[in-house]
Design an enzyme around this catalytic site. Structure first.
Site, PDB file in Angstrom:
ATOM      1  N   ASP A 149      69.126  33.208  35.518  1.00  0.00           N
ATOM      2  CA  ASP A 149      69.693  33.565  34.215  1.00  0.00           C
ATOM      3  C   ASP A 149      69.303  32.531  33.158  1.00  0.00           C
ATOM      4  OD1 ASP A 149      71.054  35.166  32.465  1.00  0.00           O
ATOM      5  OD2 ASP A 149      73.038  34.461  33.035  1.00  0.00           O
TER       6      ASP A 149
ATOM      7  N   HIS B 183      61.065  35.188  29.431  1.00  0.00           N
ATOM      8  CA  HIS B 183      60.745  35.856  30.697  1.00  0.00           C
ATOM      9  C   HIS B 183      59.389  35.377  31.215  1.00  0.00           C
ATOM     10  CE1 HIS B 183      64.308  38.154  30.235  1.00  0.00           C
ATOM     11  NE2 HIS B 183      63.863  38.936  29.267  1.00  0.00           N
TER      12      HIS B 183
ATOM     13  N   LEU C  23      57.224  32.638  54.708  1.00  0.00           N
ATOM     14  CA  LEU C  23      58.420  32.786  53.855  1.00  0.00           C
ATOM     15  C   LEU C  23      58.522  34.254  53.444  1.00  0.00           C
ATOM     16  CD1 LEU C  23      60.638  31.536  51.855  1.00  0.00           C
ATOM     17  CD2 LEU C  23      58.811  31.447  50.166  1.00  0.00           C
TER      18      LEU C  23
END
Ligand code: FPP
Length: 270
Positions: free
Chosen positions: A39, A56, A150
């Protein structure tokens, strides 16, 4: 005592064997599954007098850093909240820009992810995305499907309630079709129909941006997650901030409903 609890208590790997370049992390418990609510992109850009989309874009760089750090730490699954079921309510222009950004990131980053042994897994209801984006998602997932260093779960059009409802609907259909009995509608069966089946439950959930809520992110699989909130805005979340969150996690005693002495007994016996 259930074997799952003792398994959970002793499951997180330790950094005893951590390479020399990370001395500050030696001896810490490393979460196997980290989930992050990224956020603060918009505020980061606005503070610099830039349009929100620049936040962003900077957020993508922070994503790259977080993936590298997670892999370095030996985290097994990293789950990032990229777009919630509720984010469609944002201005059309921002939604369109985010969709374009996802497409570009998937196209551009996939080779690097693959080279680093990362398996990409998109979770959420992707049926609402454009056919072009859906195709790109499938291609990217297939390209990295056999990697096991991962798992990078990217939550896109995801909501924790949607996840649980979707799993319950699938089980209800099986019951209706006579493929299972209502008694077989168990926690384990439901968990197998959620997003990320077979992966560990979330150990550590981090939220950047200064707010203290879960915002309908992973609910079921994070039932026992340790929560770490930071004021850092997502584009500023770097390796040091990630390490700090892990050290906070490592300092917590996870009790899974038991007492502190029961937990200590499990640790010494295990
Ligand atoms: C929240 O910040 C962030 C988002 C809703 C989008 C996150 C997307 C990225 C980081 C880029 C793409 C990532 C991947 C993995 C493909 P906000 O806009 O709500 O910030 P604010 O609270 O300051 O307004």
């Amino acid at each position: 005592m259930s074997s799952t609890i003792s398994q959970n208590v002793s499951d997180c790997s330790s950094t005893a064997d951590m390479p020399d370049e990370l001395p500050e992390l030696v001896g810490l418990a490393i979460p196997r599954h980290v989930a992050i609510i990224m956020d603060g992109n918009g505020r980061w850009a606005q503070a610099k007098g830039q349009p929100r989309v620049m936040g962003h874009r900077a957020g993508v760089k922070a994503v790259r850093r977080a993936v590298t750090t997670a892999k370095q730490l030996g985290v097994r699954s990293l789950t990032l909240f990229a777009f919630s079921s509720e984010n469609w309510r944002r201005p059309d222009q921002e939604v369109t820009l985010l969709m374009e950004l996802f497409f570009t990131v998937l196209q551009r980053e996939i080779k690097l992810l693959h080279k680093n042994g990362v398996r990409l897994n998109i979770i959420g209801d992707t049926s609402r995305f454009s056919a072009r984006l859906q195709k790109q998602i499938i291609t990217a997932q297939q390209h990295t499907a056999n990697n096991d260093e991962l798992i990078l779960n990217v939550a896109a059009n995801y909501g924790g309630r949607w996840d649980i409802l979707h799993a319950a609907q699938q089980l209800a259909e099986k019951v209706q079709a006579g493929q299972m009995s209502p008694a077989e509608f168990t926690e384990e069966a439901l968990a197998q129909h959620l997003s990320m089946p077979g992966q560990d439950d979330v150990d550590l959930m981090i939220r950047t941006g200064g707010d203290f809520r879960i915002s309908n992110f992973i609910l079921w699989q994070a039932a026992y997650a340790e929560l770490v909130f930071t004021d850092s805005l997502w584009p500023d979340f770097d390796e040091a901030a990630f390490h700090h969150a892990v050290s906070v996690f490592s300092g917590r005693q996870r009790r899974f409903g038991l007492t502190g002495s029961q937990i200590e007994a499990i640790k010494t016996s295990g």
